[in-house]
Design a protein around this motif. Structure first.
Motif, short mmCIF file in Angstrom:
data_model
loop_
_atom_site.label_atom_id
_atom_site.label_comp_id
_atom_site.label_asym_id
_atom_site.label_seq_id
_atom_site.Cartn_x
_atom_site.Cartn_y
_atom_site.Cartn_z
N ALA A 177 -1.38 4.68 -1.40
CA ALA A 177 -2.29 4.38 -0.29
C ALA A 177 -2.12 2.93 0.18
O ALA A 177 -2.00 2.67 1.39
CB ALA A 177 -3.73 4.63 -0.74
N LEU A 178 -2.10 1.98 -0.76
CA LEU A 178 -1.99 0.56 -0.36
C LEU A 178 -0.69 0.30 0.41
O LEU A 178 -0.71 -0.34 1.46
CB LEU A 178 -2.05 -0.33 -1.62
N THR A 179 0.41 0.83 -0.09
CA THR A 179 1.71 0.61 0.57
C THR A 179 1.72 1.25 1.96
O THR A 179 2.25 0.68 2.92
CB THR A 179 2.86 1.21 -0.28
N ARG A 180 1.11 2.42 2.07
CA ARG A 180 1.06 3.10 3.38
C ARG A 180 0.31 2.24 4.39
O ARG A 180 0.70 2.11 5.54
CB ARG A 180 0.37 4.47 3.25
N VAL A 181 -0.81 1.66 3.93
CA VAL A 181 -1.61 0.81 4.82
C VAL A 181 -0.81 -0.44 5.21
O VAL A 181 -0.74 -0.83 6.38
CB VAL A 181 -2.94 0.41 4.14
N ILE A 203 -10.96 -0.16 2.41
CA ILE A 203 -10.17 0.78 3.23
C ILE A 203 -10.17 2.14 2.53
O ILE A 203 -9.80 2.21 1.35
CB ILE A 203 -8.71 0.26 3.33
N LEU A 204 -10.59 3.16 3.24
CA LEU A 204 -10.48 4.52 2.69
C LEU A 204 -9.11 5.07 3.10
O LEU A 204 -8.82 5.15 4.30
CB LEU A 204 -11.58 5.43 3.23
N ILE A 254 -8.77 -0.96 -1.70
CA ILE A 254 -8.56 0.47 -1.38
C ILE A 254 -9.55 1.38 -2.10
O ILE A 254 -9.75 1.25 -3.32
CB ILE A 254 -7.12 0.91 -1.78
N ILE A 255 -10.16 2.27 -1.36
CA ILE A 255 -10.86 3.41 -1.96
C ILE A 255 -9.96 4.60 -1.67
O ILE A 255 -9.76 4.96 -0.50
CB ILE A 255 -12.24 3.64 -1.32
N GLU A 256 -9.38 5.15 -2.70
CA GLU A 256 -8.48 6.27 -2.45
C GLU A 256 -9.32 7.52 -2.21
O GLU A 256 -10.21 7.84 -3.01
CB GLU A 256 -7.58 6.46 -3.67
N GLY A 257 -9.07 8.19 -1.11
CA GLY A 257 -9.89 9.36 -0.83
C GLY A 257 -9.37 10.18 0.32
O GLY A 257 -8.71 9.67 1.23
N ILE A 261 -13.29 0.48 6.51
CA ILE A 261 -12.57 1.08 7.65
C ILE A 261 -11.82 2.30 7.14
O ILE A 261 -11.17 2.24 6.09
CB ILE A 261 -11.57 0.08 8.28
N THR A 262 -11.88 3.38 7.88
CA THR A 262 -11.11 4.58 7.53
C THR A 262 -10.00 4.77 8.59
O THR A 262 -10.08 4.21 9.68
CB THR A 262 -12.00 5.85 7.50
N GLY A 263 -9.00 5.54 8.23
CA GLY A 263 -7.92 5.84 9.20
C GLY A 263 -6.93 4.71 9.40
O GLY A 263 -6.26 4.65 10.43
N CYS A 264 -6.81 3.81 8.40
CA CYS A 264 -5.98 2.60 8.58
C CYS A 264 -4.48 2.86 8.52
O CYS A 264 -3.69 1.95 8.79
CB CYS A 264 -6.36 1.55 7.54
N THR A 265 -4.06 4.07 8.15
CA THR A 265 -2.63 4.39 8.25
C THR A 265 -2.30 4.96 9.63
O THR A 265 -1.16 5.30 9.90
CB THR A 265 -2.23 5.42 7.17
N GLY A 266 -3.30 5.07 10.48
CA GLY A 266 -3.11 5.64 11.81
C GLY A 266 -3.00 4.59 12.89
O GLY A 266 -2.99 3.37 12.62
N PHE A 267 -2.95 5.05 14.12
CA PHE A 267 -2.73 4.19 15.29
C PHE A 267 -3.95 3.26 15.51
O PHE A 267 -3.84 2.04 15.44
CB PHE A 267 -2.51 5.12 16.49
N LEU A 268 -5.10 3.85 15.71
CA LEU A 268 -6.28 3.03 16.02
C LEU A 268 -6.78 2.27 14.79
O LEU A 268 -7.03 1.06 14.85
CB LEU A 268 -7.40 3.93 16.59
N GLY A 269 -6.91 2.97 13.65
CA GLY A 269 -7.41 2.32 12.44
C GLY A 269 -6.51 1.17 11.99
O GLY A 269 -6.99 0.14 11.51
N GLY A 270 -5.19 1.35 12.16
CA GLY A 270 -4.25 0.28 11.80
C GLY A 270 -4.49 -0.95 12.66
O GLY A 270 -4.48 -2.09 12.17
N CYS A 271 -4.73 -0.74 13.93
CA CYS A 271 -4.97 -1.88 14.84
C CYS A 271 -6.32 -2.54 14.52
O CYS A 271 -6.44 -3.76 14.52
CB CYS A 271 -4.92 -1.39 16.29
N VAL A 272 -7.33 -1.71 14.22
CA VAL A 272 -8.64 -2.26 13.85
C VAL A 272 -8.50 -3.14 12.60
O VAL A 272 -9.00 -4.26 12.55
CB VAL A 272 -9.67 -1.13 13.60
N LEU A 273 -7.78 -2.63 11.62
CA LEU A 273 -7.61 -3.40 10.38
C LEU A 273 -6.86 -4.70 10.66
O LEU A 273 -7.20 -5.75 10.12
CB LEU A 273 -6.87 -2.55 9.33
N SER A 274 -5.85 -4.62 11.52
CA SER A 274 -5.07 -5.85 11.81
C SER A 274 -5.98 -6.91 12.44
O SER A 274 -5.85 -8.09 12.14
CB SER A 274 -3.86 -5.54 12.69
N TYR A 275 -6.92 -6.50 13.27
CA TYR A 275 -7.86 -7.47 13.86
C TYR A 275 -8.90 -7.92 12.83
O TYR A 275 -9.27 -9.09 12.80
CB TYR A 275 -8.57 -6.85 15.07
N ALA A 276 -9.34 -6.99 12.00
CA ALA A 276 -10.37 -7.33 11.00
C ALA A 276 -9.82 -8.35 10.01
O ALA A 276 -10.55 -9.25 9.56
CB ALA A 276 -10.83 -6.07 10.27
#
Ligand SMILES: NC(=O)c1ccc[n+]([C@@H]2O[C@H](COP(=O)([O-])OP(=O)(O)OC[C@H]3O[C@@H](n4cnc5c(N)ncnc54)[C@H](OP(=O)(O)O)[C@@H]3O)[C@@H](O)[C@H]2O)c1
Length: 369
Positions: free
Chosen positions: A42-46, A32-33, A68-71, A6-21
């Protein structure tokens, strides 16, 4: 065994997708990219973003650096040879510069970087599906219609903002140049709030309604409809589009459609009820940009300390979108078994509660990066 990236997990939609995943997948099956920002790892931000979606430290603490894949999509060459990418079976690509501002990174990230990433993933033998998050607005919808999904054929020069121009271009480019990519394009309409948490995860776009109702005037007719969906509906829809065997490569709207969209009069009524104020309907009038130019000196009093030019730009952009009076057909998505979205007016009280005390200027910062 599947491996979901999943990409964009520090954002609005990606964060919600990750929370469901995290609820559905074994933690070892999630990649997580994400970017590090200065000293903010990156990990703490997510993890911090997941907390905005109400996830406990016990759950977020299960994520480790191995997830985490940092990128950075602005520099894809620095992460595309990461061997972890070779194990991926499914991608949900939420990352993008999601801004209506004039941001030079929009093309670099949303087109060039995203294309390089998609091309790399198209070469991964285990890849079964690449769900790319587009935006319904990128098709330049004809006003007054319920828009059905179709590939984008419009001319790039017709776009109001660089953001939709770039989103349209990358869809076309992936479709035309990566025939081997198992591509599913998911196009959300307008994502506002979370149906349980209101605007706690993000006040994105909610401030536009606050702004228009504070002004008591805007560019739309109160009977015009607007296609708004909560972020949790989008997250569930994206996971279904990733997993369901019935999904065909192609385009899906993630939207309210005519049945679950509401008009501005209903929004006015629901906002007033939630805020304990009177609806503005009786005194409302449609105006053009000239009116707002004339009252620009009153913006700080109305919206809190602000940059008048940014407010005028916001009114101009969102005013043009508000006049479209379009809905995006969601029949294909609902046929996959995704539950119908909650109407915006049914959870607007949660959005009002979670933003109490915040000025319009504070709320809008997330949309003008
Ligand atoms: N919100 C809506 O109403 C809406 C409607 C339709 C479609 N969409 C689409 O939904 C997707 C997510 O939007 P959103 O509202 O969740 O936006 P958002 O809150 O701004 O999140 C954007 C995400 O993309 C990441 N990103 C940005 N630039 C990046 C880069 N150079 N490299 C790697 N990651 C980068 C951000 O990471 P950082 O934290 O590191 O910046 C963040 O995680 C976007 O594709 C957007 O076009 C949104």
């Amino acid at each position: 065994m599947s491996k979901l990236l999943i990409t964009g997990c520090t954002g609005f939609l990606g964060g919600c997708v990750l929370s469901y995943a995290l609820k559905k997948y074994n933690i070892k099956d999630i990649l997580i990219l994400s970017r590090t920002a200065g000293d903010y790892q990156a990990l703490t931000r997510v993890q911090d973003n997941l907390a905005r979606f109400g996830l406990s430290p016990e759950i977020t603490g299960q994520l480790t650096d191995s997830n985490i894949i940092e990128g950075d999509l602005a520099q894809p060459e620095l992460f595309l040879n990461n061997p972890c990418l070779n194990e991926v079976t499914h991608v949900i690509n939420c990352a993008a510069v999601a801004s209506f501002g004039k941001n030079p990174m929009i093309w670099k990230v949303n087109v060039e970087g995203t294309f390089a990433f998609a091309k790399r993933m198209s070469e991964v033998p285990s890849l079964q599906r690449f769900v790319h998050v587009g935006t319904a607005m990128s098709c330049l919808p004809e006003p007054g219609h319920n828009i059905k999904e179709s590939l984008i054929t419009t001319d790039d020069s017709e776009h109001i903002v660089d953001y939709t121009r770039a989103k349209a271009a990358i869809e076309r480019k992936m479709h035309e140049e990566l025939p081997g990519l198992p591509l599913v394009i998911a196009r959300p309409s307008i994502i506002v709030g979370h149906s349980e948490l209101g605007c706690k995860p993000s006040s994105s776009i909610f401030w536009v309604f606050k702004m228009a109702l504070t002004l008591g005037k805007f560019m739309c007719n109160l009977q015009d409809k607007i296609d708004v969906v909560p972020v949790d509906f989008c997250a569930e829809a994206l996971l279904t589009l990733t997993e369901s065997e019935n999904v065909k490569n192609g385009v899906y709207h993630v939207s309210a459609g005519p049945e679950y969209s509401v008009n501005f009069a209903e929004i006015d009524e629901a906002m007033a009820q939630a805020g304990g104020t009177k609806p503005v309907a009786d005194s409302y009038s449609m105006v053009d940009m000239g009116y707002f130019m004339g009252i620009r000196k009153s913006f700080p009093t109305l919206f809190g300390e602000c940059n008048e030019r940014i407010i005028l730009r916001a009114i101009n952009l969102y005013g043009q979108f508000s006049r479209l009076n379009v809905t995006f057909d969601n029949t294909q998505l609902l046929h996959l078994g995704v539950s119908a979205p909650r109407k915006f007016t049914s959870y607007i009280d949660k959005c009002v509660d979670s933003t109490r005390g915040q000025s319009v200027t504070e709320m809008m910062a997330c949309d003008f990066k």
